[in-house]
Structure formats: structure tokens, C-alpha cells
Enzyme design. Structure first.
Site, PDB file in Angstrom:
ATOM      1  N   GLU A 127       0.938  -1.172  -0.043  1.00 35.59           N
ATOM      2  CA  GLU A 127       0.076   0.059   0.075  1.00 35.59           C
ATOM      3  C   GLU A 127       0.810   1.145  -0.150  1.00 35.59           C
ATOM      4  OE1 GLU A 127      -1.874  -0.686   3.634  1.00 35.59           O
ATOM      5  OE2 GLU A 127      -2.863  -2.400   3.144  1.00 35.59           O
ATOM      6  N   LYS A 129       2.404   4.672   0.959  1.00 35.45           N
ATOM      7  CA  LYS A 129       2.394   4.957   2.177  1.00 35.45           C
ATOM      8  C   LYS A 129       2.176   6.555   2.456  1.00 35.45           C
ATOM      9  CE  LYS A 129       5.106   5.123   6.719  1.00 35.45           C
ATOM     10  NZ  LYS A 129       5.065   6.525   7.082  1.00 35.45           N
ATOM     11  N   ASP A 131       1.528  10.221   3.918  1.00 33.42           N
ATOM     12  CA  ASP A 131       2.171  10.819   5.097  1.00 33.42           C
ATOM     13  C   ASP A 131       0.888  11.840   5.480  1.00 33.42           C
ATOM     14  OD1 ASP A 131       3.621  11.534   6.999  1.00 33.42           O
ATOM     15  OD2 ASP A 131       4.753  12.919   6.050  1.00 33.42           O
ATOM     16  N   TYR A 238      -6.801   1.150   6.267  1.00 28.05           N
ATOM     17  CA  TYR A 238      -5.826   0.022   5.806  1.00 28.05           C
ATOM     18  C   TYR A 238      -5.586  -0.909   6.834  1.00 28.05           C
ATOM     19  CZ  TYR A 238      -3.014   3.918   8.132  1.00 28.05           C
ATOM     20  OH  TYR A 238      -2.473   4.720   8.981  1.00 28.05           O
ATOM     21  N   LYS A 326      10.898   3.251   2.340  1.00 25.44           N
ATOM     22  CA  LYS A 326      10.921   4.472   1.888  1.00 25.44           C
ATOM     23  C   LYS A 326      11.546   4.783   0.621  1.00 25.44           C
ATOM     24  CE  LYS A 326       9.174   6.536   5.815  1.00 25.44           C
ATOM     25  NZ  LYS A 326       9.839   7.746   6.474  1.00 25.44           N
ATOM     26  N   CYS A 420      13.678  47.352   5.384  1.00 23.01           N
ATOM     27  CA  CYS A 420      12.578  46.632   4.797  1.00 23.01           C
ATOM     28  C   CYS A 420      12.528  47.020   3.253  1.00 23.01           C
ATOM     29  CB  CYS A 420      11.144  47.110   5.443  1.00 23.01           C
ATOM     30  SG  CYS A 420       9.681  46.713   4.335  1.00 23.01           S
ATOM     31  N   CYS A 423       9.338  49.191   2.248  1.00 28.41           N
ATOM     32  CA  CYS A 423       9.122  50.762   2.697  1.00 28.41           C
ATOM     33  C   CYS A 423      10.568  51.138   3.252  1.00 28.41           C
ATOM     34  CB  CYS A 423       7.971  50.867   3.761  1.00 28.41           C
ATOM     35  SG  CYS A 423       8.686  50.140   5.577  1.00 28.41           S
ATOM     36  N   CYS A 438      10.307  44.429  10.140  1.00 28.92           N
ATOM     37  CA  CYS A 438      10.049  45.922   9.698  1.00 28.92           C
ATOM     38  C   CYS A 438       9.551  46.579  10.663  1.00 28.92           C
ATOM     39  CB  CYS A 438       9.278  45.947   8.337  1.00 28.92           C
ATOM     40  SG  CYS A 438       8.722  47.437   7.856  1.00 28.92           S
ATOM     41  N   CYS A 444       4.385  50.715   6.027  1.00 27.81           N
ATOM     42  CA  CYS A 444       4.747  49.847   4.967  1.00 27.81           C
ATOM     43  C   CYS A 444       3.593  49.370   4.149  1.00 27.81           C
ATOM     44  CB  CYS A 444       5.150  48.620   5.961  1.00 27.81           C
ATOM     45  SG  CYS A 444       6.016  47.387   4.795  1.00 27.81           S
TER      46      CYS A 444
HETATM   47  S1  IVH Z   1      -0.199   0.095   9.049  1.00 28.96           S
HETATM   48  C1  IVH Z   1       1.118  -1.378  13.147  1.00 28.96           C
HETATM   49  N1  IVH Z   1      -0.560   1.375   6.726  1.00 28.96           N
HETATM   50  O1  IVH Z   1       2.593   5.185   8.847  1.00 28.96           O
HETATM   51  C2  IVH Z   1       0.973  -0.906  11.701  1.00 28.96           C
HETATM   52  N2  IVH Z   1       0.371   2.697   8.170  1.00 28.96           N
HETATM   53  O2  IVH Z   1       4.946   4.599  10.325  1.00 28.96           O
HETATM   54  C3  IVH Z   1       0.188   0.471  11.827  1.00 28.96           C
HETATM   55  N3  IVH Z   1       0.924   4.932   7.230  1.00 28.96           N
HETATM   56  O3  IVH Z   1       1.210   5.346  12.057  1.00 28.96           O
HETATM   57  C4  IVH Z   1       0.270   1.094  10.557  1.00 28.96           C
HETATM   58  N4  IVH Z   1       0.059   4.410   5.402  1.00 28.96           N
HETATM   59  O4  IVH Z   1       0.200   7.058  10.032  1.00 28.96           O
HETATM   60  C5  IVH Z   1      -0.278   1.442   7.635  1.00 28.96           C
HETATM   61  N5  IVH Z   1      -0.884   1.582   4.488  1.00 28.96           N
HETATM   62  C6  IVH Z   1      -0.583   2.150   5.562  1.00 28.96           C
HETATM   63  C7  IVH Z   1      -0.047   3.469   5.858  1.00 28.96           C
HETATM   64  C8  IVH Z   1       0.479   3.508   7.151  1.00 28.96           C
HETATM   65  C9  IVH Z   1       0.754   5.487   5.928  1.00 28.96           C
HETATM   66  C10 IVH Z   1       1.393   5.659   8.377  1.00 28.96           C
HETATM   67  C11 IVH Z   1       0.509   5.711   9.526  1.00 28.96           C
HETATM   68  C12 IVH Z   1       1.222   5.062  10.939  1.00 28.96           C
HETATM   69  C13 IVH Z   1       2.666   5.431  10.223  1.00 28.96           C
HETATM   70  C14 IVH Z   1       3.781   4.227  10.616  1.00 28.96           C
END
Ligand code: IVH
Length: 691
Positions: A127, A129, A131, A238, A326, A420, A423, A438, A444
Site C-alpha cells: 500500500e 504510504k 503521510d 488500511y 521509504k 524593509c 518601505c 520591519c 509599510c
Molecule cells: S499500518 C502496526 N498502513 O505510517 C502498523 N500505516 O509509520 C500500523 N501509514 O502511523 C500502520 N500508510 O500513520 C499502515 N498503508 C498504511 C499506511 C500507514 C501510512 C502511516 C500511519 C502509521 C505510520 C507508521
């Protein structure tokens, strides 16, 4: 903060050095966790943060006996902020370990297989990830009953009411559902929604969010549900929390159930047969990354079989059955053409790098924030430099470093301007602050509209019929260049009457309410000037202390001289102090501020401050200092009583002091009074004097 790139190799650390560094890392990481999770205002990039955590883990791996009780590796970031009630998670909400690269991913797979005693390939669900911020949603008999943020992993904030405003949080699950179930997912904001929101925020003069994650977190954690409802939040589900009965045998099946119940599941999620497919998927998503509508910083790989997940369990704060692989931070190099200084509405001078446009991970970047003066100096960034740019999950690119080998020979260090750019007023940076500002608040152009809105606001001049929108409109017409121009608006009454949304009557009323405010109290007048840190209560203190506009003006001009009696008098007014004194003298240091002040004062009758209850009281006009412990009065009571009788109460003794009231255990102030020959009296004598 520790610079992980130039820090010594972990292998070369002595035990003492390691212990010291672990302590520093624990503090730094805790600080950044709070900035990120609790305050939604990160100070460093995700990549730099990850580097700190990795360094911490590496040192701990080499010196396990030095692992601290407050080790960052045993903790998930983000304490619970007040404002929301807390909800304890029935099953803790944990975090994920990271893999940076194929090798670390292979190690993760090998570890899991070893643990399970298996040789067959592992089947994964992958999946993207995102943020955002993770939340836990509870359903009873299919009905949404509660929802909380992750918080510290054990306890989160109850944001149920806010979650109910989100379209992607089903109120009622479709079809059959267990008696009780917790669904977990990520609340996020798309890149497009984020940019639009920031634009709206900027126009309204409201908070600008650093990245979509902070915008999502800030929007969900609003005490006013209506604000959350107005923000474009999305959710991908998820994971499972507690459940009254099993709902699937594999994670993949679980995702299908989530979809059937009415949740959004990331459509890019895939079931992968083995590790090689995982690697291919990682590359594929890496290529698609910049074209996606939302920011992702990696891919989460979860072992599909839930019975294997149960056997693998958790270690520390992370599961053994999942890993976040990552992406490397997206970097590119380009040339810095110019450093431009932007002036914000509060006068903050922000340096912006104008760059030779360059593609960073699929996005054309021509500009990057340089944050502030110190940041430029710390990285020694100069015009003409070739710089390394990075987008690390952030929409706003950052300059990571300078390529020194490519620095032009004639380059010179950047000198942050002292005035500034909008102005020409001088810019100041109060001690201990990073932002240079400023001082030309009233003149200004970058700040004028905001200042005028403040000037006419309810707690200042309180001019009926003159709100923010009208000020902006009249400013656009070129009618308002300074506060004095507000009092010239009645001359334009006929023209105003013909404007859209106006008529004879409303234009007449505006002229009337402006005329009605030509007489104003000194405290409102001082407050209306919008001098930094001079809010209503400080304006009142100043008005009471100085009495008249003429006296205040003269005293402030004299107080510009450091070490003058007027300066120490200003700083010793109870409640004012040296920092606020400096804001005032900075204001009066700018000649054009004084001109603007005089120009508007000429339009007005500024009333003297309401002084004594009885002007003929024995202490009227006297400067009084209380020192030591008083027995029959509290300090604030004594002060209020003295002021109501027309005395000025200050905190320090000078030759201008008339009376020092000496309580028990008085120290240096009583001594100073004796030295200067200032009259002293006991608390009882004071009571007798004032009745
Ligand atoms: S599973 C025990 N699935 O990543 C596992 N987390 O670094 C729980 N996150 O706190 C998380 N996409 O905020 C999971 N497909 C995904 C995710 C995901 C983003 C974030 C989530 C979590 C953090 C962990």
C-alpha cells in the site's frame, strides 16, 4: 541540532561519547516529535528526522547497555494535546519500521522468515504510504460511534465530532458487520486541496501550512467542528484494531471487506506473490510518485496471511510483519539566482531563494524558502551558488546544502538587509528571536491593510461600517495611505455613495461614525497603533502611567536613549518590562512612524487617561514602589488601590520614585531607596496615608 552527515562514524565512538550523544538525540527527537505531532509545525525535513532516528538506533545497536529509559526507539512520537478529551485505544496504535533500499527490505524478509522457520516466499500486500495522520474509528453494530487520533499510540484525542463531518468516514457500514469493530486509516489532504487551502488561508491572513500532512492534522484537530467541515479531508482505510469476531483470513480480504463496507481503500494497493514482485512494485510506484494527487513517502509492505501476522507479533513499537520501504528524498541541483526578501503582514522579513527552474521528482521548482537570517548563515548560502534542493514528502522544497566546488570565485556572503524592502524602514530582530521585522507598521505597504483593519476594529477605533473588506477596497482605490486618511474619507462621501453595495444613507452613516470617533481615549489610541506586543492591557498601563498623549509622545522619544531615566521608567512600569519597552522604542526610532502618528493625532482629540478616583488624594501623581512581603494586602490589591488613588506604581526604585512601601524581608530596593534618599514607609504607615 546534531548534523548526522558530519557526525563521527558510530564505530569510532567511545562509550562516553555514545552516552552523551544518545542523551542529545533523545532530547532532539523528543523536541521534533512535539513540533511535528503536537504542534503540527515541523522544523526539519522528514529525511533529516529519519536520519536522527537511524543514528540513534545505530548507536543503541552498538551500545545496548546505554539504551536510555526515554529512548526514542521505544516511543511513538506525539503526546496528547489538551483541548480534546482523551480516548484510550483498546489495541495500541503502533508505528512501522523503515527500510531504506532493497538491501534493508531483503533483511526484513529474511528476519520474518527466520522467525517463522519458513523458506517459501512471503506473500505481501503493498500500500502506498501516505503521510497524513492515522486515526482509529470504532463501529458498534455497523454504526460509527467514536474516533480518535493516534496520539502517543496508547491514548489519542477524541475527534469523533470532526470525523463525522468527513464524507469518507461512513456513518453506517454497508452490509453485515461485527457487533464491534475498529477500523484504522490515514486522514490526508490531496496536493491540490492543500494548495487551494493555503491560498485561501493566505488571503484571510490565517495560518499557512507547511505541507499537506500538517494541513490535514491542523484541520482535523480543530475545536470548532465547522472549521473541519470546511476543510477538504480524505481518508484511506488500511488496518484493523479490535474486533468482536474475525472478519478475514488475509489482509487482502480485509481490504475487500473495507471497500464493501463503504471505505475508500487506496486503489494502488496490490497483492504481491513474493519479494521480487515487491521490488518491482517499489520501482513502479517510485516512477508514478510525482504524478499522484497526494504525497507519499514510501510503500508499506504487509505480510498478507493474518495467522502469520499473529505469530510474528511486535517488537518494540513496530510489527514484525510489516515494513515501510521509504523512497529516497527527491533531490536535484540548480543555481540560486537571487535571494528576495518578502514582507509578511506582520512585518516579518522572509528570505526566498529564486532558482534556475529545475525538475525535482517531477515537479518544476523555481523557488524555495530560506526560512530566516540564521538559516542562510548556517548553510552559508550565497547568490550564484549551486545548491542541492530536496522535496522530501513536502510540497515546499528546501535547500539542503551548497555545492562548494561550484561556488563562483567572486562570491560574497549574503548580507541580510537592515531595512524593509517594501518601505525602507529599519528592520529589527529582538534578542532571542529568529525573525527580523520591519518597524514601519503604519507606513509599510506590505503591512498597511492589516494595520488599518486593526486600527478601525471594535476594540480600537471601533468605526461602524468600516470592516476589513471595505478597508481593502478603499486601499485598492488609492484612498488610504495611512491612518489619517481614514478621517479624510467623509470628503469622498458622494463618491462612496455611488459605489456598488453603497448608497446615500450608508455613505452618510459611515461619515457619521468616523466623525464620532474623532474623540478617543488615550488607551484606545495607543492600542490602535498596532505596535507589536502592545495589546489592550499594555496600552491601558501606558495611558494610565503617562496620562496625556503629549506626555507619552515626549517620554517615548526620550526613552529611545538607552540608559536614560525615561527608558528605565518605561521598563519599570509594572507589567511592561524591558522587552515591551524595546518594541515601543523601536517604533519611535523610525522617524516616519512619528510623522504618521502626528498626522493622525492632528485629526483627533485624544482624551487624557482617566487617572485618580480623587485627584486630591495624598498619593495622586506620586510614583510608588512596593517591596518585600505585605501582610494585609496582596501585591495586586495594593497596586490597584494605589493606582485608583492616582499613584503610578513601578517595579524599580529610581530618583523619580516618591515613596517606597517596605514590607517584611525587603532587600535591595529598600537599600536603594535609602541610598537615593527616597521616602520609605511601612505597610501600616501607607494604610494610614491612603485611608
Ligand atoms: S499500518 C502496526 N498502513 O505510517 C502498523 N500505516 O509509520 C500500523 N501509514 O502511523 C500502520 N500508510 O500513520 C499502515 N498503508 C498504511 C499506511 C500507514 C501510512 C502511516 C500511519 C502509521 C505510520 C507508521
Amino acid at each position: 541540532m546534531l548534523d548526522t552527515k558530519s557526525a563521527p562514524d558510530v564505530d569510532t565512538l567511545t562509550e562516553a561519547e555514545a552516552a552523551e550523544e544518545l542523551a542529545r538525540l533523545a532530547a532532539d527527537i523528543a523536541h521534533h516529535d512535539a513540533a511535528y505531532h503536537t504542534l503540527d509545525a515541523p522544523e526539519i525535513s522528514d529525511a533529516d528526522y529519519d536520519a536522527l532516528r537511524r543514528r540513534n538506533s545505530a548507536i543503541e545497536a552498538r551500545f545496548p547497555e546505554l539504551i536510555r529509559a526515554d529512548s526514542p526507539s521505544a516511543r511513538v512520537g506525539g503526546a496528547v494535546e489538551s483541548g480534546f478529551s482523551k480516548l484510550r485505544h483498546r489495541v495500541p496504535m503502533l508505528s512501522l519500521d523503515n527500510a531504506f533500499g532493497a538491501e534493508e527490505f531483503a533483511e526484513f524478509c529474511a528476519r520474518a522468515k527466520r522467525f517463522l522457520g519458513r523458506t517459501e516466499p512471503l506473500v505481501f500486500v503493498a500500500e502506498p504510504k501516505i503521510d497524513g495522520l492515522s486515526i482509529n474509528l470504532s463501529y458498534e453494530h455497523g454504526r460509527f460511534v467514536r474516533g480518535a487520533t493516534r496520539g502517543d499510540g496508547t491514548e489519542g484525542e477524541d475527534v469523533t465530532a470532526n470525523l463525522r463531518t468527513m464524507k469518507s468516514v461512513p456513518d453506517q457500514l454497508i452490509g453485515e458487520a461485527p457487533a464491534f469493530i475498529e477500523v484504522r486509516g490515514e486522514v490526508f489532504m490531496t496536493k491540490a486541496d492543500f494548495l487551494t487551502l493555503n491560498q485561501t488561508q493566505a488571503e484571510a491572513g490565517s495560518k499557512i501550512f507547511a505541507n499537506p500532512r500538517n494541513a490535514a492534522a491542523g484541520s482535523l484537530r480543530q475545536l470548532d467542528t465547522r472549521i473541519t467541515a470546511s476543510r477538504p479531508l480524505s481518508l484511506f482505510a488500511y488496518a484493523q484494531g479490535e474486533s468482536s469476531e474475525p472478519v478475514a483470513a488475509t489482509h487482502w480480504d480485509y481490504l475487500q471487506r473495507l471497500t464493501a463496507w463503504g471505505f475508500d481503500v487506496n486503489p494502488l494497493s496490490r497483492r504481491l506473490e513474493n519479494e521480487t514482485d515487491a521490488e518491482a512494485f517499489q520501482n513502479e510506484i517510485g516512477l508514478e510518485r510525482s504524478g499522484l494527487g497526494y504525497d507519499i513517502d514510501g510503500v508499506v509492505y504487509k505480510i498478507d496471511d493474518l495467522s502469520l501476522q499473529r505469530r510474528l507479533g511486535f517488537v518494540g513499537r513496530a510489527p514484525r510483519w510489516a515494513i515501510a520501504w521509504k523512497f529516497p528524498a527527491e533531490q536535484a541541483t540548480t543555481v540560486l539566482r537571487e535571494i528576495r526578501i518578502q514582507v509578511g503582514r506582520t512585518g516579518a522579513l522572509t528570505p526566498v531563494a529564486e532558482l534556475e527552474p529545475v525538475n525535482v521528482g517531477g515537479v518544476l521548482v523555481a523557488r524555495a524558502t530560506l526560512h530566516n537570517e540564521d538559516e542562510i548563515a548556517r548553510k552559508d548560502i550565497r547568490v550564484g551558488d549551486t545548491v542541492v534542493l530536496q522535496r522530501a514528502g513536502d510540497v515546499i522544497p528546501q535547500i539542503v546544502s551548497v555545492v562548494l566546488e561550484r561556488r563562483p570565485e567572486d562570491s560574497t556572503a549574503f548580507v541580510f538587509p537592515a531595512v524593509c524592502p517594501a518601505c525602507g524602514s529599519h528592520a529589527v530582530r529582538p534578542p532571542g528571536e529568529v525573525v527580523k521585522r520591519c518597524t514601519g507598521g503604519l507606513i509599510c505597504s506590505a503591512q498597511l491593510v492589516e494595520r488599518l483593519i486593526h486600527f478601525v476594529s471594535r476594540t480600537a477605533f471601533d468605526i461602524d461600517g468600516l470592516g476589513g473588506k471595505t478597508i481593502q477596497e478603499f486601499y485598492n482605490e488609492g484612498w488610504l495611505h495611512s491612518p489619517a486618511d481614514i478621517f479624510k474619507l467623509p470628503e469622498r462621501e458622494e463618491v462612496i455613495a455611488t459605489r456598488e453595495g453603497w448608497g446615500k444613507l450608508s455613505a452618510r452613516n459611515l461619515s457619521r461614525s468616523i466623525a464620532a470617533r474623532r474623540t478617543i481615549s488615550l488607551e484606545r489610541f495607543i492600542y490602535a497603533l498596532g505596535i507589536r506586543r502592545i495589546g489592550e492591557s499594555n496600552a491601558k498601563l501606558l495611558a494610565r502611567h503617562y496620562g496625556s498623549f503629549a506626555n507619552w509622545r515626549a517620554q517615548m522619544l526620550a526613552a529611545r536613549q538607552i540608559g536614560s531615566d525615561e527608558r528605565s521608567e518605561l521598563g519599570s512600569i509594572s507589567g511592561i518590562g524591558p522587552t515591551i519597552a524595546e518594541e515601543l522604542t523601536d517604533f519611535f526610532d523610525e522617524p516616519r512612524n512619528i510623522a504618521t502618528l502626528d498626522e493622525v493625532a492632528a485629526e483627533l482629540t485624544i482624551q487624557d487617561a482617566a487617572r485618580a478616583e480623587s485627584a486630591d488624594s495624598p498619593v495622586a501623581g506620586k510614583t510608588v514602589v512596593f517591596t518585600g512581603t505585605l501582610e494585609t494586602l496582596t501585591r495586586p490589591e495594593a497596586k490597584a488601590r494605589a493606582e485608583s488613588l492616582g499613584a503610578k506604581v513601578t517595579d524599580s526604585v529610581s530618583k523619580k520614585t516618591d515613596i517606597v512601601v517596605v514590607g517584611a524581608d525587603a532587600g535591595s530596593k529598600a537599600r536603594k531607596a535609602a541610598e537615593l534618599g527616597v521616602r520609605t514607609m511601612t505597610e501600616a504607615e501607607w494604610r494610614e496615608l491612603v485611608g
